[in-house]
Design an enzyme around this catalytic site. Structure first.
Site, mmCIF file in Angstrom:
data_model
loop_
_atom_site.group_PDB
_atom_site.id
_atom_site.type_symbol
_atom_site.label_atom_id
_atom_site.label_comp_id
_atom_site.label_asym_id
_atom_site.label_seq_id
_atom_site.Cartn_x
_atom_site.Cartn_y
_atom_site.Cartn_z
ATOM 1 N N SER A 141 0.807 -1.360 0.061
ATOM 2 C CA SER A 141 0.015 -0.051 -0.035
ATOM 3 C C SER A 141 0.922 1.211 -0.103
ATOM 4 O O SER A 141 1.777 1.305 -0.947
ATOM 5 C CB SER A 141 -1.030 0.141 1.148
ATOM 6 O OG SER A 141 -2.067 1.101 1.087
ATOM 7 N N ASP A 168 0.507 -4.476 -3.973
ATOM 8 C CA ASP A 168 -0.423 -3.468 -4.135
ATOM 9 C C ASP A 168 -0.071 -2.026 -3.886
ATOM 10 O O ASP A 168 -0.823 -1.155 -2.834
ATOM 11 C CB ASP A 168 -1.887 -3.777 -3.449
ATOM 12 C CG ASP A 168 -2.999 -3.578 -4.108
ATOM 13 O OD1 ASP A 168 -2.717 -3.284 -5.518
ATOM 14 O OD2 ASP A 168 -4.286 -3.567 -3.524
ATOM 15 N N HIS A 244 -7.591 -5.033 -1.375
ATOM 16 C CA HIS A 244 -6.109 -4.229 -1.074
ATOM 17 C C HIS A 244 -5.568 -4.957 0.461
ATOM 18 O O HIS A 244 -4.608 -4.748 0.640
ATOM 19 C CB HIS A 244 -6.413 -2.820 -0.731
ATOM 20 C CG HIS A 244 -5.307 -1.992 -0.588
ATOM 21 N ND1 HIS A 244 -4.397 -2.048 -1.505
ATOM 22 C CD2 HIS A 244 -5.165 -1.195 0.365
ATOM 23 C CE1 HIS A 244 -3.374 -1.137 -1.080
ATOM 24 N NE2 HIS A 244 -3.842 -0.683 0.060
#
Length: 319
Positions: A141, A168, A244
Site C-alpha cells: 500500500s 498493491d 487491498h
C-alpha cells in the site's frame, strides 16, 4: 544480485506452501522504551517485528514497509510464510496514529536500513547470520510506494538493495493528490531503477466499498501504473478476486485491525489463499534474482493456475 538463468519450469512448485525452515517472531523496541535490550546491541530507530529462520545458516534479508495506519503484526502470517523459505524479514513500525509526511516516512525507512549493518545481527538466533549483500526491499500500500521511493534514492542509505517488491502499492488518492515524494511520472519505463522489480496487485483494490469511501487502490495510482513505469527486468501479477487488505491476517487485532477490514472492498475467498499466493510469488522472485534459481518463477509465469488465488494478469519483461 544473482544473474537470471533461463531454466525449465519446475514440474511442481512448493513456494505456495510453508517452507522447510522453522522460524521465530521477535519484537524489538527502540532506545526510548523501557523494555530490556539485547546486551551489546544497538537499538533500532523504530520498533521492529523480525521474523527469522532458527536453523543455523546464512540468509538473505527483506526490509518490509507496512501500509497506511497498519501494524506490522497484521502481516505476521504473510511474513512467516516468506521466512519459512529461508529469509530474514525485518518490518519496522514507522508510525502509529499520526503518519508522517511521505518524505519523512522514506527517511525513517532509510534510517532503519542503515541500522541493519550495526544492529540486526545481535537480534538473531545463535548461528543465524544475515547476508546484507542479498537485501530485498518490499512494502504494501503506502508502504509499497515508500519502498519504491527509497529504492529511487529519496533517502540515502549505506546499503544497496538487490530486489524491489511492491504489494498493491498506492501513490495517493488521485493524480492531483499524490503523497510525497511524487514518484509517478506517467511515462512508461521511467523509474530510474537498475534492480529487478515485481509488482503484485489486486483486482478489487480500485473498487469503492460504498459511496462514502474512496477506493483503497485507485486507478492511475495503483499497481498498474507502478508496473508501467518499471524498467526490465520486471514482473506483474494481479489477484483478480481479492482486495487491498486481503493479504493481512484473518482477524487483525484492535480498533485499527477492525477498521482495516471495513475500509476496502474485500474478496469473498479465504485470505489464506491470498497470503499464500503473495508469499509464494515473493519467494519465487527472490529465489530467481537473489539465488539464481528461476524454476519456481518460470513455473508461475508458464501456468498461473499453480497459485492458490486466481491470477488475472501475469506479465514479465526480461532484461
Amino acid at each position: 544480485m544473482a544473474q537470471w538463468e533461463s531454466k525449465p519450469a519446475l514440474a511442481t512448485t512448493t513456494v505456495f506452501d510453508l517452507g522447510k525452515f522453522p522460524f521465530t517472531c521477535k519484537k524489538v523496541e527502540t532506545s526510548n522504551c523501557d523494555s530490556p535490550q539485547t546486551p551489546g546491541s544497538t537499538p533500532p530507530p523504530k520498533p521492529l517485528l523480525i521474523v527469522t529462520p532458527t536453523t543455523s545458516g546464512e540468509y538473505p534479508v527483506i526490509l518490509f514497509l507496512h501500509g497506511f495506519y497498519l501494524r506490522t503484526c497484521f502481516y505476521s502470517q504473510l511474513l512467516e510464510h516468506i521466512s519459512s523459505h529461508g529469509y530474514i524479514v525485518v518490518a519496522p513500525q514507522l508510525y502509529l496514529y499520526i503518519p508522517p509526511n511521505g518524505l519523512e516516512e522514506v527517511e525513517l525507512a532509510g534510517r532503519v536500513t542503515d541500522w541493519l549493518s550495526s544492529g540486526l545481527q545481535s537480534q538473531l538466533p545463535e548461528n543465524v547470520e544475515a547476508n546484507l549483500l542479498k537485501l530485498a526491499l518490499a512494502g504494501h500500500s503506502r508502504g509499497g510506494k515508500a519502498a519504491f521511493a527509497l529504492a529511487l534514492g529519496y533517502a540515502k542509505t549505506s546499503l544497496k538493495f538487490s530486489v524491489l517488491l511492491g504489494i498493491d502499492p498506492v501513490a495517493g488518492c488521485n493524480k492531483l493528490c499524490q503523497t510525497k515524494p511524487h514518484i509517478l511520472t506517467y511515462v512508461p519505463r521511467s523509474f530510474n531503477l537498475s534492480i529487478p522489480v515485481t509488482v503484485i496487485g489486486t483486482g478489487l483494490g480500485p473498487e469503492q466499498r460504498n459511496c462514502m469511501s474512496p477506493p483503497c487502490a485507485p486507478d492511475g495510482m495503483n499497481h498498474e501504473e507502478f508496473f508501467n513505469e518499471c524498467k526490465p527486468p520486471c514482473a506483474h501479477f494481479v489477484a483478480k478476486d481479492y482486495g487491498h487488505m486481503d493479504m493481512l491476517n484473518d482477524d487483525p487485532s484492535g480498533i485499527v485491525g477492525e477498521m482495516s477490514g471495513c475500509m476496502c472492498v474485500n474478496g469473498k475467498g479465504s485470505r489464506d489463499l491470498m497470503r499464500r499466493s503473495v508469499g509464494g510469488i515473493v519467494v519465487a522472485f527472490l529465489r530467481a534474482y537473489l539465488e539464481g534459481e528461476s524454476g519456481d518463477l518460470v513455473a508461475i509465469l508458464d501456468d498461473p493456475n499453480v497459485a492458490p488465488a486466481k491470477l488475472e494478469q501475469v506479465e514479465f519483461i526480461g532484461a
